[in-house]
Design a protein around this motif. Structure first.
Motif, PDB file in Angstrom:
ATOM      1  N   GLU A   1     -16.483  -6.403  -8.175  1.00  0.00           N
ATOM      2  CA  GLU A   1     -17.595  -7.128  -8.356  1.00  0.00           C
ATOM      3  C   GLU A   1     -17.382  -7.682 -10.337  1.00  0.00           C
ATOM      4  O   GLU A   1     -17.118  -8.696 -10.898  1.00  0.00           O
ATOM      5  CB  GLU A   1     -18.393  -6.117  -8.844  1.00  0.00           C
ATOM      6  CG  GLU A   1     -19.425  -5.638  -7.641  1.00  0.00           C
ATOM      7  CD  GLU A   1     -20.023  -3.925  -8.041  1.00  0.00           C
ATOM      8  OE1 GLU A   1     -21.251  -4.378  -6.940  1.00  0.00           O
ATOM      9  OE2 GLU A   1     -20.148  -3.699  -8.743  1.00  0.00           O
TER      10      GLU A   1
ATOM     11  N   ASP B   1     -24.715  -8.703 -19.870  1.00  0.00           N
ATOM     12  CA  ASP B   1     -24.184  -7.991 -19.442  1.00  0.00           C
ATOM     13  C   ASP B   1     -24.130  -6.103 -19.305  1.00  0.00           C
ATOM     14  O   ASP B   1     -23.960  -6.696 -20.872  1.00  0.00           O
ATOM     15  CB  ASP B   1     -22.649  -7.342 -18.612  1.00  0.00           C
ATOM     16  CG  ASP B   1     -22.825  -8.707 -17.501  1.00  0.00           C
ATOM     17  OD1 ASP B   1     -23.480  -8.068 -15.649  1.00  0.00           O
ATOM     18  OD2 ASP B   1     -22.895 -10.171 -18.202  1.00  0.00           O
TER      19      ASP B   1
ATOM     20  N   HIS C   1     -26.723  -2.545 -15.286  1.00  0.00           N
ATOM     21  CA  HIS C   1     -26.137  -2.391 -13.963  1.00  0.00           C
ATOM     22  C   HIS C   1     -24.735  -1.139 -14.348  1.00  0.00           C
ATOM     23  O   HIS C   1     -24.932  -0.997 -15.882  1.00  0.00           O
ATOM     24  CB  HIS C   1     -24.942  -3.548 -13.358  1.00  0.00           C
ATOM     25  CG  HIS C   1     -25.034  -4.378 -14.504  1.00  0.00           C
ATOM     26  ND1 HIS C   1     -22.839  -3.583 -14.240  1.00  0.00           N
ATOM     27  CD2 HIS C   1     -24.829  -5.324 -14.227  1.00  0.00           C
ATOM     28  CE1 HIS C   1     -22.138  -4.978 -14.868  1.00  0.00           C
ATOM     29  NE2 HIS C   1     -23.690  -5.117 -15.729  1.00  0.00           N
ATOM     30  N   ASP C   2     -24.425  -0.727 -13.651  1.00  0.00           N
ATOM     31  CA  ASP C   2     -23.857   0.528 -13.796  1.00  0.00           C
ATOM     32  C   ASP C   2     -22.410  -0.148 -13.220  1.00  0.00           C
ATOM     33  O   ASP C   2     -22.173  -1.400 -13.969  1.00  0.00           O
ATOM     34  CB  ASP C   2     -23.491   1.691 -12.532  1.00  0.00           C
ATOM     35  CG  ASP C   2     -25.035   2.144 -12.802  1.00  0.00           C
ATOM     36  OD1 ASP C   2     -25.510   2.614 -13.701  1.00  0.00           O
ATOM     37  OD2 ASP C   2     -25.390   3.371 -11.920  1.00  0.00           O
TER      38      ASP C   2
ATOM     39  N   HIS D   1     -24.750  -1.642 -19.319  1.00  0.00           N
ATOM     40  CA  HIS D   1     -24.876  -0.926 -18.385  1.00  0.00           C
ATOM     41  C   HIS D   1     -26.002  -0.158 -18.447  1.00  0.00           C
ATOM     42  O   HIS D   1     -26.836   0.494 -19.935  1.00  0.00           O
ATOM     43  CB  HIS D   1     -23.537   0.353 -18.473  1.00  0.00           C
ATOM     44  CG  HIS D   1     -22.124  -0.069 -18.720  1.00  0.00           C
ATOM     45  ND1 HIS D   1     -20.921   0.345 -18.857  1.00  0.00           N
ATOM     46  CD2 HIS D   1     -21.837  -1.398 -17.245  1.00  0.00           C
ATOM     47  CE1 HIS D   1     -20.397   0.028 -17.994  1.00  0.00           C
ATOM     48  NE2 HIS D   1     -20.265  -1.148 -17.510  1.00  0.00           N
ATOM     49  N   THR D   2     -26.507   0.524 -16.966  1.00  0.00           N
ATOM     50  CA  THR D   2     -27.804   1.132 -16.894  1.00  0.00           C
ATOM     51  C   THR D   2     -28.076   2.633 -18.800  1.00  0.00           C
ATOM     52  O   THR D   2     -28.493   2.768 -18.922  1.00  0.00           O
ATOM     53  CB  THR D   2     -27.926   1.750 -15.880  1.00  0.00           C
ATOM     54  OG1 THR D   2     -27.700   1.113 -14.842  1.00  0.00           O
ATOM     55  CG2 THR D   2     -29.179   2.475 -15.905  1.00  0.00           C
TER      56      THR D   2
ATOM     57  N   HIS E   1     -28.625  -8.720 -17.781  1.00  0.00           N
ATOM     58  CA  HIS E   1     -28.063  -7.661 -16.317  1.00  0.00           C
ATOM     59  C   HIS E   1     -27.683  -6.839 -16.123  1.00  0.00           C
ATOM     60  O   HIS E   1     -26.725  -6.338 -17.552  1.00  0.00           O
ATOM     61  CB  HIS E   1     -26.548  -8.768 -15.910  1.00  0.00           C
ATOM     62  CG  HIS E   1     -27.031 -10.605 -14.688  1.00  0.00           C
ATOM     63  ND1 HIS E   1     -26.861 -10.388 -13.671  1.00  0.00           N
ATOM     64  CD2 HIS E   1     -26.827 -11.395 -15.743  1.00  0.00           C
ATOM     65  CE1 HIS E   1     -26.693 -11.280 -13.677  1.00  0.00           C
ATOM     66  NE2 HIS E   1     -27.117 -12.335 -14.581  1.00  0.00           N
TER      67      HIS E   1
END
Length: 353
Positions: free
Chosen positions: A244, A202, A237-238, A204-205, A235
């Motif tokens: 979540e 994961d 994402h913010d 972050h954007t 993945h």
């Protein structure tokens, strides 16, 4: 007892309160000037000497946890002097001996050189950190465990049945303390070779998007290539919401922390709350917080063999380290009682020093 907690709106601080209620009132964080979200507590206005001078009659004790990153040593000295002038004792919990957001330790060291000697009581989370506080400043720090991070109703949430062996590496927004490329390179070789092994990454954007503040072209290219080759499950994402994040932890068998320096970890505590095994670096004092596996990573680099060994051990043993909900709540009640007693003693002119 009215406590100026800096900050108040942080899960660690919220969970110092007794779930059944106590006599400690932690004041809400004062609004941050400017165009910021209503819940934002940083940078704390209450860390200004002028704020203390104007509001000292509203609290009995000041307790610093986080949020002084933007304050110079001179500003912190002025703030401490304002507390002294108002007759207000200071408690400081040493969460970070090294700021995970600073690539260089100089600024944080200078801030600690003000806060640790000035505090009427010093607390920390592990005995290793307490030894370092004694070595550097000659202060005796009371060691108190980190309270639970996950909310009480979810502490007993059953873990879902999962297929395979899922290892998670979350790069977030690439803190200065992270060393993502060598760790990811090793995981990409080791995890897929384990029976039923799957590597989830994961990020972050802002790391993946050119022009954003934390964009890193090397990391972005690496994870995209590994994802395209089917080596990782990427993945982007913010920031996760809390719900979540809990779901994310419950979907992992193992979470790997890629930190080359640091001290303690709330992430580790949340994983322990939910029964997700954690592989931590041997820098800092992560290994003293909760049961975990470790590997060698510090500012001099990674030992890939040690990370491979830790993952193989996790795959073989499948450790079931999870906090007992009742133990966690009893621990929280004890933490609340210790803090309440300390605050009362200091407000009466007694207690540690």
């Amino acid at each position: 007892m009215r406590v100026l907690s800096i900050p108040s709106g942080h899960v660690y601080v919220r969970h110092l309160a007794d779930p059944g209620g106590d006599d400690v009132v932690r004041l809400p964080d004062p609004p941050v000037p400017g165009d910021v979200p209503a819940a934002q507590w940083w940078p704390p206005p209450s860390l200004e000497a002028s704020w203390v001078a104007e509001n000292h009659e509203e609290f009995d004790v000041a307790h610093v946890h986080f949020g002084f990153d933007a304050r110079s040593p001179e500003q912190l000295r002025d703030w401490v002097a304002a507390l002294r002038a108002a007759g207000k004792p200071l408690v400081y919990t040493v969460h970070d001996l090294r700021n995970p957001h600073h690539g260089d330790s100089t600024a944080h060291d200078a801030q600690l050189d003000v806060l640790v000697p000035a505090a009427d009581a010093v607390l920390t989370l592990t005995h290793g950190a307490a030894r370092e506080v004694a070595r550097r400043w000659g202060r005796t720090a009371t060691v108190l465990p980190h309270p639970h991070v996950v909310p009480e109703p979810l502490l007993a949430r059953p873990r879902p049945a999962t297929d395979g062996f899922v290892v998670g590496l979350h790069l977030k927004s690439l803190r200065a303390s992270m060393d993502p490329i060598p760790v990811l390179d090793t995981l990409a070789k080791v995890v897929p070779a384990l029976p039923e092994g799957r590597l989830r990454v994961d990020v972050h954007t802002d790391v993946m998007t050119p022009g954003m503040s934390n964009h890193d072209a090397r990391v972005a290219e690496m994870v995209r290539t590994l994802d395209a080759d089917g080596v990782i499950d990427l993945h982007v994402h913010d920031f996760f919401t809390d719900d979540e994040l809990w779901d994310y932890f419950l979907g992992l068998d193992v979470s790997v922390l890629p930190y080359r320096f640091g001290t303690h970890s709330g992430w580790l505590e949340a994983c322990y709350d939910l029964g997700t095994a954690v592989v931590v670096p041997d820098c800092g004092f992560y290994r003293e917080q909760q049961p975990c596996l470790s590997y060698h990573l510090d500012e001099d680099g990674l030992d890939p063999a040690s990370l491979e060994l830790a993952l193989e051990r996790a795959h073989q043993v499948r450790p079931q380290w999870r906090a007992d909900p009742q133990t966690r709540l009893a621990e929280r009640a004890e933490l609340a009682a210790v803090h309440a007693s300390l605050y009362a003693a200091l407000a009466d002119g007694q207690g540690p020093r």
